[in-house]
Design a protein around this motif. Structure first.
Motif: not given
Length: 315
Positions: A152, A183, A185
């Motif tokens: 992430e 996951d 962005e």
């Protein structure tokens, strides 16, 4: 008798000199090259290496920068046609804009070598599968995200949709990151093709998204600028990664110094290798030898693990 021999020897010498002069003239040739942006290090360095190769063989070489402006590039092509170059190397800013003037160039016997674009009106296209190159960049970025950041993070992408092939590369980056690090962005995208743009756009990224840890760029120009902006912002950490293509000297030096540039795809080789490959095909074109219409270039990911194979430090 002595006078006769002297005259004979003098005549022979003069004939030899004339023959040698004729051979030299026959070898003379001219190459014109129009490039998207000579502020891009790898393109500029390749042009410099090409100039040395052409001039070493008695030819004339001229490289001009269209600054990614299609109208300006068309004008440059027209100028090369008017000057009667033997070979034209075109690094298209916009494919459709150059087709018609290049058709006229070929009708006048000028050999056309297209760098990075599949053209109809060319003798040879030296090309990249840009979508797959983008995916290679994106996969390496995704691996970094998964290994260093737990899968992430916020990601910035430096693309360049103004040029279709670079848009394809940018699309490949985005698709691969979304696929391999779902996951993560992608929070920001912007255009950057040279270090100045790379610095400015990355500064904006980091101001808007201070938690951003990964930047993926379509080329080394933007990546070099991104690295400088990351350092200036005090964001250089062991888990910050920049991923790109071109493997310029600046990118590789940053890898050696453990800066933010973590991977860059070497395309064919360094500027010297690229110029050598291009010039080899130019010689074939000048000699009317058969060459493939489309030649795809080799893609080599360079990381800290193998950078020593491709970077020898500054002279």
């Amino acid at each position: 008798m002595k006078n006769f021999k002297s005259v004979f020897v003098l005549t022979a010498v003069l004939f030899a000199l004339v023959s040698l002069t004729g051979m030299a003239s026959a070898q003379e040739f001219s190459v014109g090259m129009t490039v998207q942006d000579l502020s891009n290090q790898i393109w500029a360095a390749t042009a410099t290496e090409l100039e040395e190769l052409v001039e070493a063989d008695g030819g004339e070489f001229t490289a001009v920068d269209c600054k990614s402006n299609a109208a300006q590039q068309v004008s440059q092509i027209e100028n090369f046609i008017a000057s009667g170059v033997d070979v034209m190397i075109v690094h298209p800013a916009e494919k459709n804009a150059v087709e018609e003037p290049l058709k006229r160039a070929m009708e006048q016997g000028i050999k056309v070598y297209s760098w990075d674009e599949k053209l109809e009106n060319s003798d040879m296209n030296w090309v990249i599968d840009n979508y797959e190159l983008g995916r290679m960049i994106g996969r390496h970025a995704a691996e970094w995200i998964n290994e260093k950041l737990g899968g992430e993070t916020q990601v910035g992408v430096l693309t360049y949709p103004q040029i279709q092939i670079l848009k394809q590369r940018g699309d490949g980056i985005v698709d691969a990151i979304n696929e391999y690090a779902p996951d993560a962005e992608i929070v920001a995208k912007s255009s950057a093709i040279n270090p100045v743009e790379g610095i400015a756009k990355t500064e904006t990224f980091l101001q808007q998204y201070p938690d951003m840890k990964v930047i993926a760029a379509i080329g080394g120009g933007g990546a070099v600028g991104a690295n400088e902006a990351v350092k200036a912002a005090g964001k250089l950490t062991d888990d910050f990664g920049i991923f790109a293509a071109d493997a310029t000297d600046q990118e590789l030096e940053a890898m050696v110094n453990n800066e933010a540039n973590r991977m860059s795809v070497l395309i064919t080789g360094d500027a010297e290798k690229m110029a050598s490959v291009i010039y080899g095909y130019i010689q074939k074109l000048l000699n009317d030898e058969e060459v493939p219409q489309n030649v795809y270039r080799e893609l080599i990911p360079v990381t800290q693990e193998n950078v020593d194979q491709y970077y020898n430090g500054q002279e």
